[in-house]
Design a protein around this motif. Structure first.
Motif, short mmCIF file in Angstrom:
data_model
loop_
_atom_site.label_atom_id
_atom_site.label_comp_id
_atom_site.label_asym_id
_atom_site.label_seq_id
_atom_site.Cartn_x
_atom_site.Cartn_y
_atom_site.Cartn_z
N ALA A 149 6.59 -3.89 10.66
CA ALA A 149 6.85 -5.38 10.53
C ALA A 149 7.41 -5.57 9.61
CB ALA A 149 5.75 -5.40 8.56
N PHE A 150 7.38 -7.25 10.70
CA PHE A 150 8.99 -8.20 10.06
C PHE A 150 8.85 -9.02 9.81
CE2 PHE A 150 7.99 -5.88 14.68
CZ PHE A 150 9.25 -5.09 14.94
N ILE A 151 9.29 -9.22 8.73
CA ILE A 151 9.35 -11.23 7.99
C ILE A 151 11.31 -11.05 8.23
CG2 ILE A 151 10.45 -9.65 5.58
CD1 ILE A 151 8.60 -11.23 4.06
N GLY A 152 11.08 -12.72 8.52
CA GLY A 152 12.24 -13.16 8.22
C GLY A 152 11.82 -14.52 8.54
N GLY A 153 13.49 -15.59 9.13
CA GLY A 153 12.81 -16.59 9.85
C GLY A 153 12.71 -17.14 11.28
N SER A 154 13.35 -18.14 11.58
CA SER A 154 12.26 -18.41 12.62
C SER A 154 13.02 -17.60 14.29
CB SER A 154 13.71 -20.24 13.44
OG SER A 154 14.40 -20.05 13.13
N ILE A 155 13.94 -17.12 13.90
CA ILE A 155 14.72 -15.82 14.83
C ILE A 155 13.84 -14.79 14.98
CG2 ILE A 155 16.80 -14.42 15.62
CD1 ILE A 155 18.55 -16.22 13.82
N THR A 156 13.26 -14.12 14.08
CA THR A 156 11.94 -13.37 13.78
C THR A 156 11.12 -14.02 13.78
OG1 THR A 156 12.89 -11.96 12.08
CG2 THR A 156 10.64 -12.04 12.04
N LEU A 202 9.60 -1.78 7.56
CA LEU A 202 9.82 -2.66 7.40
C LEU A 202 11.12 -3.49 7.81
CD1 LEU A 202 8.49 -6.05 6.60
CD2 LEU A 202 9.49 -5.21 4.43
N PHE A 203 11.38 -4.62 8.96
CA PHE A 203 12.70 -5.05 9.02
C PHE A 203 12.27 -6.53 8.64
CE2 PHE A 203 12.02 -2.92 13.41
CZ PHE A 203 13.06 -2.13 13.43
N VAL A 204 13.46 -6.94 7.55
CA VAL A 204 14.20 -7.98 7.19
C VAL A 204 15.05 -8.55 7.57
CG1 VAL A 204 14.77 -8.90 5.03
CG2 VAL A 204 13.07 -6.31 5.28
N GLU A 205 15.28 -10.22 7.51
CA GLU A 205 16.00 -10.43 8.48
C GLU A 205 15.85 -12.35 7.53
OE1 GLU A 205 17.08 -14.23 10.35
OE2 GLU A 205 14.68 -13.44 11.19
N PHE A 206 17.05 -12.24 6.85
CA PHE A 206 17.54 -13.63 6.12
C PHE A 206 18.84 -13.74 6.57
CE2 PHE A 206 13.37 -12.44 4.41
CZ PHE A 206 12.52 -13.62 5.17
N SER A 207 19.53 -13.33 7.42
CA SER A 207 21.51 -13.73 7.14
C SER A 207 21.47 -14.99 7.12
CB SER A 207 22.38 -12.75 8.10
OG SER A 207 21.39 -12.84 8.88
N VAL A 208 20.99 -16.13 8.04
CA VAL A 208 21.60 -16.59 8.87
C VAL A 208 20.75 -17.78 7.40
CG1 VAL A 208 20.72 -18.63 10.61
CG2 VAL A 208 21.52 -16.46 11.03
N ASN A 209 19.88 -17.28 7.35
CA ASN A 209 18.75 -19.23 6.60
C ASN A 209 18.86 -18.63 5.16
OD1 ASN A 209 17.69 -19.66 8.72
ND2 ASN A 209 15.53 -19.30 8.24
N ASP A 210 19.53 -17.85 4.90
CA ASP A 210 20.55 -17.78 2.86
C ASP A 210 21.50 -18.27 2.74
OD1 ASP A 210 18.39 -16.29 2.31
OD2 ASP A 210 19.54 -14.37 1.29
N GLY A 211 21.57 -19.25 1.84
CA GLY A 211 22.38 -20.08 1.61
C GLY A 211 23.99 -19.62 0.94
N CYS A 236 14.35 -1.87 6.66
CA CYS A 236 15.55 -1.75 7.36
C CYS A 236 16.29 -3.62 7.43
CB CYS A 236 15.84 -1.81 9.24
SG CYS A 236 17.50 -1.59 10.03
N PHE A 237 17.40 -3.77 7.36
CA PHE A 237 17.56 -4.81 6.94
C PHE A 237 18.61 -5.46 8.20
CE2 PHE A 237 19.30 -5.75 2.24
CZ PHE A 237 17.61 -5.50 1.89
N ILE A 238 18.34 -6.68 9.53
CA ILE A 238 19.16 -7.18 9.98
C ILE A 238 19.88 -8.52 10.46
CG2 ILE A 238 18.09 -8.45 12.64
CD1 ILE A 238 17.96 -5.35 12.15
N TYR A 239 20.72 -8.30 10.42
CA TYR A 239 21.45 -10.19 10.92
C TYR A 239 21.84 -10.20 12.07
CZ TYR A 239 22.78 -6.57 6.55
OH TYR A 239 22.69 -5.99 5.43
N THR A 240 21.45 -11.45 11.85
CA THR A 240 21.37 -11.74 13.18
C THR A 240 22.91 -13.04 13.63
OG1 THR A 240 20.08 -14.05 12.15
CG2 THR A 240 18.88 -12.09 13.48
#
Length: 383
Positions: free
Chosen positions: A32-39, A101-110, A137-141
């Motif tokens: 599973a891939f959870i994140g913002g628009s880039i994901t 589970l890939f988690v990607e929120f490094s751009v959208n988090d404030g 696994c954390f992903i940092y875009t």
């Protein structure tokens, strides 16, 4: 000369032991891939085939048996880890056992450190509690704010959570920064808006993931201090440690509006021809433009809120918790002028978990830019 932080773009930490074990046994896997628009796939010419997520799915199906690999796209544009924690159950865990589970929120988090930790830690703890054999696994875009010679704020905060829970992380931004510094690429060539990668940028991201997975899914993985068999680290046999942030979103949930106990002045609607952004799911919602129309629901936990569909005609609403006074809330912004989109309205957090009755009421007031006073309730939120 590239920076030290950028050179360490991979952190294996606890590895992917459960994923590795299932693959070694030739069992089906779900990623599973959870994140913002880039994901979700923004910037790609075709999000279903050329996004980094889709290319990673293709890689997994080519490396293993295609009919034994299922992937879930839980990317939603413009969303933070706070929303990710609230929709994790509905959009990911409800599909059954998740292996990775890939988690990607490094751009959208404030810039709110505590809120970012609440979201990321909430995702980890919720997943570990409900699906303990899921590897994370954390992903940092990359984005302008993440392309620096030092560890960017949002990535540093996410790394606090990753290090505490032994979560592997793959730092796309650090790797892109290294390539930019060595003049192998330019950021404009990879992302014309300097956030959302084009097909070339998505392909580069996918290559980073493949490089990580090729290492992580080998028989042995290299950690920060030694080389050890990946399957030794059995996270499902370890109790959850005390939280970093006591008010994290471990128990966050996104509930159907049907959960409401009483309502007056609302009717069911769906968006049809209206412009919609940042939402690929059902738009069935409760709508009203009647002054003092009200809705009440009860949740058990520390916090609550509602997920609204906000757009050109959205008005100001008010909420009350138990017998407390009503408080007005306006979520109208410039994006509302363009299209409808889901926006979280989060109410004050309490230190104790207990039952609370929430009442939402239409005020008949609006922002001067809005064309109406509508209130559209898409989901109920609890934590």
């Amino acid at each position: 000369m590239t920076s030290t932080w950028a050179n360490h773009w991979l952190n294996h930490r606890g590895g992917l032991p459960h994923m590795q074990e299932k693959l070694n046994r030739h069992e089906p896997i779900t990623v599973a891939f959870i994140g913002g628009s880039i994901t979700e796939g923004a910037g790609a010419s075709d999000s279903t085939t050329t996004s980094w997520r889709a290319l990673t799915e293709r890689y997994l199906k080519q490396r293993y048996t295609a009919d034994k690999v299922m992937c879930i796209n839980a990317g939603v544009g413009g969303t933070t880890s706070t929303f990710g924690a609230h929709r994790l159950q509905a959009h990911v865990l409800s599909h059954g056992e998740i292996d990775l589970l890939f988690v990607e929120f490094s751009v959208n988090d404030g810039e709110d450190r505590d809120e970012s930790i609440r979201g990321m830690e909430g995702i980890v703890r919720q997943c570990r509690r409900q699906s303990p054999r899921t590897d994370i696994c954390f992903i940092y875009t990359a984005a302008d704010k993440n392309l620096t010679d030092h560890t960017p704020f949002n990535i540093a905060v996410h790394e606090e959570v990753a290090a505490y829970y032994a979560i592997p992380s793959v730092n796309f931004a650090a790797r892109v920064y290294m390539l930019i510094q060595s003049k192998q690429v330019t950021w404009d060539a990879l992302a014309s808006d300097r956030v959302h990668p084009n097909d070339e940028g998505h392909a580069l991201y996918a290559a980073f993931v493949r490089e990580y997975l090729d290492e992580a899914l080998d028989v042995r993985v290299v950690t920060d201090t030694t080389t050890e068999t990946a399957s030794v680290n059995r996270q499902d046999t370890l109790p959850l440690p005390p939280p970093l942030e006591p008010n994290n979103y471990e128990y966050a949930a996104m509930l159907e509006v049907d959960f409401a106990e009483s309502m007056e002045g609302f009717e069911w609607r769906e968006l049809s021809s209206e412009p919609l952004m940042n939402w690929r799911y059902d738009t069935r919602h409760l709508h009203t433009d009647t002054r003092e129309a009200s809705l009440s629901f009860t949740v058990h936990g520390q916090g609550s809120g509602v997920l609204l569909l906000c757009g050109p005609d959205s008005g100001i609403f008010e909420y009350a918790i138990d017998e407390e006074p009503f408080h007005p809330m306006s979520l109208f912004d410039d994006w509302c002028l363009k299209a409808y989109r889901p926006i979280m309205a989060m109410f004050p957090m309490h230190s104790e978990r207990q039952s609370r009755r929430i009442t939402i009421r239409q005020t008949g007031k609006k922002d001067e830019r809005s064309t109406g006073t509508s209130l559209r309730i898409l989901k109920l939120l609890s934590n």
